[in-house]
Design a protein around this motif. Structure first.
Motif, PDB file in Angstrom:
ATOM      1  N   ILE A 165       0.835  -1.201   0.000  1.00  0.00           N
ATOM      2  CA  ILE A 165       0.000   0.000   0.000  1.00  0.00           C
ATOM      3  C   ILE A 165       0.873   1.255   0.000  1.00  0.00           C
ATOM      4  CG2 ILE A 165      -1.714   1.325   1.310  1.00  0.00           C
ATOM      5  CD1 ILE A 165      -2.776  -1.365   2.311  1.00  0.00           C
ATOM      6  N   ILE A 166       2.023   1.176   0.697  1.00  0.00           N
ATOM      7  CA  ILE A 166       2.928   2.318   0.677  1.00  0.00           C
ATOM      8  C   ILE A 166       3.373   2.617  -0.746  1.00  0.00           C
ATOM      9  CG2 ILE A 166       5.233   3.144   1.335  1.00  0.00           C
ATOM     10  CD1 ILE A 166       4.848   1.693   3.981  1.00  0.00           C
ATOM     11  N   LYS A 167       3.710   1.532  -1.460  1.00  0.00           N
ATOM     12  CA  LYS A 167       4.187   1.713  -2.837  1.00  0.00           C
ATOM     13  C   LYS A 167       3.124   2.370  -3.700  1.00  0.00           C
ATOM     14  CE  LYS A 167       7.346  -2.117  -2.999  1.00  0.00           C
ATOM     15  NZ  LYS A 167       7.084  -3.563  -3.097  1.00  0.00           N
ATOM     16  N   ILE A 168       1.902   1.923  -3.517  1.00  0.00           N
ATOM     17  CA  ILE A 168       0.833   2.428  -4.385  1.00  0.00           C
ATOM     18  C   ILE A 168       0.290   3.769  -3.918  1.00  0.00           C
ATOM     19  CG2 ILE A 168      -1.416   1.917  -5.426  1.00  0.00           C
ATOM     20  CD1 ILE A 168      -0.739  -1.077  -4.790  1.00  0.00           C
ATOM     21  N   HIS A 169      -0.059   3.848  -2.611  1.00  0.00           N
ATOM     22  CA  HIS A 169      -0.765   5.042  -2.132  1.00  0.00           C
ATOM     23  C   HIS A 169       0.062   5.960  -1.244  1.00  0.00           C
ATOM     24  CE1 HIS A 169      -4.509   3.370  -3.643  1.00  0.00           C
ATOM     25  NE2 HIS A 169      -4.192   2.230  -3.060  1.00  0.00           N
ATOM     26  N   GLY A 170       1.263   5.512  -0.854  1.00  0.00           N
ATOM     27  CA  GLY A 170       2.101   6.379  -0.024  1.00  0.00           C
ATOM     28  C   GLY A 170       1.967   6.078   1.462  1.00  0.00           C
ATOM     29  N   GLN A 171       2.931   6.674   2.170  1.00  0.00           N
ATOM     30  CA  GLN A 171       3.115   6.407   3.599  1.00  0.00           C
ATOM     31  C   GLN A 171       1.867   6.659   4.439  1.00  0.00           C
ATOM     32  OE1 GLN A 171       6.242   5.500   5.178  1.00  0.00           O
ATOM     33  NE2 GLN A 171       4.769   5.162   6.815  1.00  0.00           N
ATOM     34  N   ASN A 172       1.293   7.855   4.313  1.00  0.00           N
ATOM     35  CA  ASN A 172       0.213   8.245   5.220  1.00  0.00           C
ATOM     36  C   ASN A 172      -0.997   7.347   5.084  1.00  0.00           C
ATOM     37  OD1 ASN A 172       1.773  10.237   6.161  1.00  0.00           O
ATOM     38  ND2 ASN A 172       0.896  11.835   4.842  1.00  0.00           N
ATOM     39  N   LYS A 173      -1.350   7.101   3.851  1.00  0.00           N
ATOM     40  CA  LYS A 173      -2.508   6.266   3.578  1.00  0.00           C
ATOM     41  C   LYS A 173      -2.329   4.877   4.204  1.00  0.00           C
ATOM     42  CE  LYS A 173      -6.196   6.623   0.759  1.00  0.00           C
ATOM     43  NZ  LYS A 173      -6.599   7.152  -0.538  1.00  0.00           N
ATOM     44  N   ALA A 174      -1.057   4.406   4.106  1.00  0.00           N
ATOM     45  CA  ALA A 174      -0.788   3.059   4.591  1.00  0.00           C
ATOM     46  C   ALA A 174      -0.963   2.952   6.106  1.00  0.00           C
ATOM     47  CB  ALA A 174       0.625   2.634   4.209  1.00  0.00           C
ATOM     48  N   SER A 175      -0.423   3.957   6.818  1.00  0.00           N
ATOM     49  CA  SER A 175      -0.583   3.828   8.268  1.00  0.00           C
ATOM     50  C   SER A 175      -2.030   4.069   8.671  1.00  0.00           C
ATOM     51  CB  SER A 175       0.370   4.740   9.045  1.00  0.00           C
ATOM     52  OG  SER A 175       0.568   5.944   8.391  1.00  0.00           O
ATOM     53  N   LEU A 176      -2.712   4.881   7.903  1.00  0.00           N
ATOM     54  CA  LEU A 176      -4.142   5.064   8.148  1.00  0.00           C
ATOM     55  C   LEU A 176      -4.869   3.725   8.038  1.00  0.00           C
ATOM     56  CD1 LEU A 176      -5.477   7.848   8.687  1.00  0.00           C
ATOM     57  CD2 LEU A 176      -6.585   7.560   6.460  1.00  0.00           C
ATOM     58  N   TRP A 177      -4.459   2.986   6.987  1.00  0.00           N
ATOM     59  CA  TRP A 177      -5.066   1.667   6.747  1.00  0.00           C
ATOM     60  C   TRP A 177      -4.853   0.751   7.956  1.00  0.00           C
ATOM     61  CZ3 TRP A 177      -2.336  -3.020   6.312  1.00  0.00           C
ATOM     62  CH2 TRP A 177      -3.072  -4.110   5.841  1.00  0.00           C
ATOM     63  N   LEU A 178      -3.611   0.753   8.471  1.00  0.00           N
ATOM     64  CA  LEU A 178      -3.267  -0.133   9.581  1.00  0.00           C
ATOM     65  C   LEU A 178      -4.068   0.232  10.832  1.00  0.00           C
ATOM     66  CD1 LEU A 178      -1.389  -2.480   9.873  1.00  0.00           C
ATOM     67  CD2 LEU A 178       0.326  -0.954  10.815  1.00  0.00           C
ATOM     68  N   TRP A 179      -4.097   1.528  11.076  1.00  0.00           N
ATOM     69  CA  TRP A 179      -4.804   1.977  12.283  1.00  0.00           C
ATOM     70  C   TRP A 179      -6.297   1.705  12.190  1.00  0.00           C
ATOM     71  CZ3 TRP A 179      -3.286   2.651  16.920  1.00  0.00           C
ATOM     72  CH2 TRP A 179      -1.954   3.000  17.177  1.00  0.00           C
ATOM     73  N   ARG A 180      -6.841   1.862  10.980  1.00  0.00           N
ATOM     74  CA  ARG A 180      -8.276   1.606  10.835  1.00  0.00           C
ATOM     75  C   ARG A 180      -8.590   0.166  11.223  1.00  0.00           C
ATOM     76  NH1 ARG A 180     -10.848   0.483   5.421  1.00  0.00           N
ATOM     77  NH2 ARG A 180     -12.287  -0.964   6.374  1.00  0.00           N
ATOM     78  N   HIS A 181      -7.703  -0.723  10.799  1.00  0.00           N
ATOM     79  CA  HIS A 181      -7.946  -2.119  11.144  1.00  0.00           C
ATOM     80  C   HIS A 181      -7.794  -2.396  12.623  1.00  0.00           C
ATOM     81  CE1 HIS A 181      -8.947  -3.895   7.401  1.00  0.00           C
ATOM     82  NE2 HIS A 181      -8.003  -3.187   6.790  1.00  0.00           N
ATOM     83  N   ALA A 182      -6.771  -1.731  13.191  1.00  0.00           N
ATOM     84  CA  ALA A 182      -6.543  -1.982  14.614  1.00  0.00           C
ATOM     85  C   ALA A 182      -7.686  -1.433  15.465  1.00  0.00           C
ATOM     86  CB  ALA A 182      -5.226  -1.358  15.050  1.00  0.00           C
TER      87      ALA A 182
END
Lengths: 874, 110
Positions: free
Chosen positions: A40-57
């Protein structure tokens, strides 16, 4: 790579996610997350990726958990509903269950509070674990000897010899002394002479003054807050002058916080040790006489046993010549500070100590009461649970597992357990004034509010309710569904052997407790009423105040006072003496004539006026009393029977003894032998005693009749005021003094009494619960019996018969148990009552009566009912 | 033979489709493709656990690589029992739907 950068934030989210996942899958799971994360970092970038992780958590996982929980909740809600319905249907049983358990729990809590208090003694010192007291023990002249105090010069030598010892402090007490500030004068025994290291070792904080200097110079005094406000009010206390025994002036150099109640050292004043150099050098310098309580602070990590192994021989060496003089041996001992209150019972203890055995007894009784309450609970629950066999059967048919059934039953138990905890808390608050008056300072509702106590409380509650719920749960969950549905009636036994055994056990404990209570009450009243050899109710002792340094004037004053008192109508005789029975005593060493110099015997000594025996009305058995006609009477002594026995002369009159005290000795002739009287509490046997004739005295004792007592006391105090205007009128009846010895026993008696009453209540509640249940189950039987002509009373008898058997078994078990525990308790006393058959019979009758009345009441209700109603039942 | 729940069925199909390549990330993508809805790993791994307990799949660890923070992949592979279960599920599904078509459903005729 990207993951490294955001390691911190990601790790938290990852950790949260991992929490919910089983460990054997964890590696693949977190690997997957990291892989997708990097994608996801590769495709959408750093911020989006950590957002994704936190949303799941934070969102997905909780959502998933809630849905899982909801599946379980429906079941639990259903259980709660069932529990509520059952409680409503069996209101009486529920009430009895909750109230009985609450009584048990609150009793247990009260005991825990008391025990906690006793165990908390001296724990408030911040370096409590490294403080010890040095004591000595051994044998002297063939008698065991153990003293809490050691000679004062030992302390500095200890510090020099043992590198393990960081600091020592000596506390030298003295008898009653007179303190005076302006027009306020008071006698006070609670003070020590001590050194500045007192503040380093103990954690008694100074409020005013400086710990380094307060006790450094002679004639300084540190007083506690109470005394400061009593003497000086709101005035500045530091620098004030307090007169000590009208001999020396002490300067107030500090104010110390009041010593906590749970300190074995209680005092109102501390005087600098260096004052003794002038005032009482003997105490400071004598190697023969143990003057000082000596405390040491060990270096951290020093092993107590190793230290003891070093100090023992050192003391043996140090005290060798003294011990040899009395043909004995003395050793040093090391006691840790926290053991002193409960485990130390030496001669000259400062505060009369507690007793670990009593604490354990209380704990035992508490556990017994708790057990009764639990058994009750189990009994009623199982009895009631039998009716629920059908419900359980249906649940199991519908697919409930054994564990789910158990969970339900234990959960129900937990529910009523928690309810009873609440009731117990209320009971504690309602009865706290009463408990406080019974248990004394150890009990306070505030002390409940610390975390360890609350922890214990919740622990007990949860343990008990789970324990009480588990047995019926195990039993009920075992039934096969087909059994329980088919055998609805077969499952319900009205007579269950186990239930009967439990009731029997309860009654055994109850009878045993009542026996103990009655035994203790009997012993306490025995001690209070036992003739002591003198009439303690009629003897009034007044503390006298010496003019130090002017013996002649003192004598004159005392004799005038005595004469004035004798003129009063109700005062029959009066005498002056150095001690009175019931106060701290003094001992001296005696060597009898004809024996080797080394046979020394330790005996209690009184210095008395010539009218001592006549005032105390003590019979003279042999020889003559002191008399003013014999000028040489200052060289005569009177001995009691016990002393006469120990000296073992055929005819004691006229025999010579050598008396040694404080390093001085003199020779005396025995003039007479008098009847034994008790000068100490009945815990101890009468000691050998010697009376000297002397004018040196501390007490004036008046023998008076108790007619018009109020007026007589008023007159006495007026006489005192007219002669001793400046001095405090400090007086007491000897019976009050003696009753203080038995305070702890009467306390114990009333506590056990309370417990017994609670125990009886719980037992009765249990009986009510069971009988109510059995009568309900047997309604039909009762109806049939009545319709064929049985009378109400014959039906009651039928039920009582069953109870009678249990009662007899309970008594057979309880009597020997009660007998032995009472006998063990009585070994604490030198003088004790006979164990009386009456108390056993009384205990049995009480329990039988209470039990039968309970049963009769409930059964009668069922038996009186119209048989038609009963037959319609079910 | 134990039956499959709906999600289990989809996961089994994903694993069957992926063959040797069946591990977490790929399975998740497949499930998304089939259902059009994202399931997160906690749900998926619970399902894997259940399937393993039922004996329909087993798991093997792959070689550790630097891509996944050094963590090994967990590969899932269908067992024979799993294949039978899948077949049975398919049969059942076809029996249930028979010759019903979407067209027919919408028009209300067989």
């Amino acid at each position: 790579m990207a993951l490294r950068k955001t390691q911190g934030r990601v790790n938290i989210a990852l950790k949260m996610l991992r929490l919910f996942y089983s460990s054997n899958m964890e590696e693949g799971y977190s690997g997957d997350i990291e892989e997708e994360f990097e994608e996801i970092i590769k495709i959408h970038g750093q911020n989006k990726a950590s957002l994704w992780l936190w949303r799941h958590a934070l969102v997905e996982v909780p959502k998933w958990m809630v849905s899982e929980l909801m599946k379980g909740m429906t079941m639990i809600m259903q259980y709660l509903k069932t529990a509520q319905r059952i409680m409503q249907r069996h209101k009486l049983n529920t009430l009895i269950n909750i109230f009985g358990l609450a009584l048990g729990v609150s009793t247990c809590l009260a005991i825990l509070l008391f025990v906690n208090y006793e165990l908390s003694y001296d724990k408030f010192h911040s370096n409590n674990s490294s403080i010890s007291r040095i004591t000595m023990s051994g044998t002297l002249a063939g008698n065991a000897y153990a003293s809490a105090r050691i000679p004062a010069p030992a302390a500095p030598i200890l510090t020099q010899t043992f590198p393990e010892i960081v600091e020592t402090v000596r506390l030298i007490p003295d008898n009653l002394n007179l303190f005076r500030y302006k027009d306020q004068a008071f006698n006070e025994p609670l003070f020590f002479f001590t050194e500045p290291s007192f503040f380093k070792i103990f954690s008694f904080p100074l409020i005013e003054g400086n710990t380094e200097e307060a006790l450094a110079v002679p004639n300084s005094i540190v007083i506690d807050e109470d005394l400061a406000s009593r003497l000086f009010g709101s005035e500045e206390a530091l620098g004030k002058i307090i007169s000590f025994n009208d001999m020396m002036d002490l300067t107030v150099t500090g104010i110390i916080q009041n010593a906590p109640r749970n300190s074995h050292l209680d005092y109102h004043m501390l005087i600098s040790l260096s004052t003794l150099k002038e005032y009482w050098p003997f105490a400071l310098n004598s190697r023969e006489w143990p003057a000082a309580y000596t405390y040491i602070q060990q270096r951290d990590g020093v092993d107590q046993i190793q230290l003891l192994n070093k100090i023992r021989p050192f003391f043996k060496e140090y005290l060798n010549d003294i011990a040899a003089a009395e043909e004995g041996e003395l050793y040093g001992n090391v006691q840790s500070l926290s053991d002193i209150h409960l485990r130390s019972h030496l001669q000259n203890e400062w505060k009369s100590p507690g007793n670990i055995r009593y604490v354990l007894t209380f704990l035992g009784v508490g556990i017994l009461i708790m057990t009764i309450a639990c058994l009750n609970y189990i009994n009623i629950t199982t009895a009631r649970a039998n009716v629920r066999v059908r419900e359980i059967g249906i649940r199991k048919t519908m697919g409930a597992s054994k564990y789910q059934v158990m969970l339900q039953l234990v959960g129900e138990s937990l529910l009523s357990g928690l309810a009873s905890m609440l009731v117990a808390g209320l009971l504690m608050i309602v009865f706290s004034p009463m408990l406080r008056s019974i248990m004394g300072p150890g009990y306070s509702i505030q002390s409940c509010l610390n975390s360890t106590f609350l922890f214990q409380v919740t622990g007990i509650g949860i343990f008990v309710s789970i324990f009480a719920g588990l047995l019926p749960a195990i039993q009920l969950s075992r039934y096969q569904p087909h059994q329980s549905i088919k055998g609805i009636t077969a499952g319900i036994k009205t007579k269950s052997k186990r239930r009967m055994a439990l009731v029997t056990f309860q009654f055994t404990v109850l009878v045993g407790l009542i026996i103990m209570t009655l035994g203790i009450v009997q012993q306490v009243s025995f001690m209070q009423n036992q003739p002591l050899g003198f009439k303690k109710e009629q003897l009034l002792a007044i503390r006298m105040i010496n003019d130090h340094g002017d013996e002649g004037n003192t004598l004159l004053r005392f004799n005038t006072l005595k004469q004035e008192m004798l003129n009063l109508q109700h005062v029959h005789s009066a005498t002056l003496s150095s001690h009175v029975p019931g106060t701290r005593y003094y001992e001296g060493q005696f060597a009898p004539e004809g024996e080797s110099r080394h046979t020394v015997m330790t005996m209690e000594t009184y210095q008395v006026g010539e009218d001592f025996l006549s005032t105390y009305q003590i019979t003279l058995l042999q020889g003559r009393d002191f008399s003013s006609e014999f000028s040489g009477d200052t060289q005569s002594i009177l001995i009691n029977e016990a002393a006469s026995e120990q000296f073992a002369w055929e005819n004691p009159i006229g025999k010579r003894v050598t008396y040694t005290s404080h390093g001085e000795s003199g020779e005396y002739r025995v003039a007479g032998v008098f009847h034994n009287f008790h000068s100490q509490s009945l815990h101890h046997a009468v000691k050998p005693m010697v009376l000297f004739k002397s004018s040196h005295c501390h007490y004036l004792t008046l023998y008076l009749d108790r007619k018009d007592l109020r007026n007589t006391l008023l007159q006495i105090s007026e006489v005192w005021k007219s002669i001793e205007s400046d001095n405090p009128f400090d007086h007491f009846f000897l019976d009050d003094q003696f009753n203080q010895f038995y305070q702890f026993e009467s306390l114990m008696g009333s506590i056990i009494q309370c417990f017994t009453i609670v125990g009886i209540c719980i037992g009765c509640l249990g009986l009510i619960g069971l009988i109510a249940f059995t009568t309900e189950r047997r309604t039909k039987e009762v109806g049939i019996r009545k319709s064929i002509g049985a009378s109400s009373s014959s039906i009651v008898m039928l039920f009582l018969e069953e109870f009678g058997v249990m009662l007899i078994v309970a008594n057979v078990l309880a009597w020997p148990l009660g007998y032995f525990s009472l006998k063990m308790w009585l070994t604490n006393f030198a003088y004790k009552t006979e164990i009386n058959l009456v108390i056993f019979v009384l205990a049995s009758i009480t329990t039988a009566l209470v039990g039968m009345l309970t049963i009769a009441y409930w059964v009668l209700r069922a038996a009186r009912a119209n048989p038609v109603e009963a037959l319609k039942y079910e | 033979m134990k039956e499959l729940t709906k999600l289990e069925e989809v996961v089994m199909i994903a694993i069957w489709r992926l063959g040797d390549m069946a591990y977490g990330v790929e399975i998740k993508k497949q499930v998304y493709e089939i259902l059009g809805k994202e399931y997160f790993y906690n749900t998926l791994y619970t399902t894997f656990d259940q399937l393993i307990r039922k004996g329909f799949i087993n798991k093997n660890f792959g070689e550790p690589s630097s891509v996944r923070g050094g963590k090994r992949k967990v590969f899932f592979r269908m067992t024979e029992m799993g294949e039978l279960a899948l077949e049975e599920a398919f049969e059942r599904q076809s029996r249930v739907w028979g010759s019903i078509t979407l067209d027919g459903l919408q028009r209300g005729e067989l």
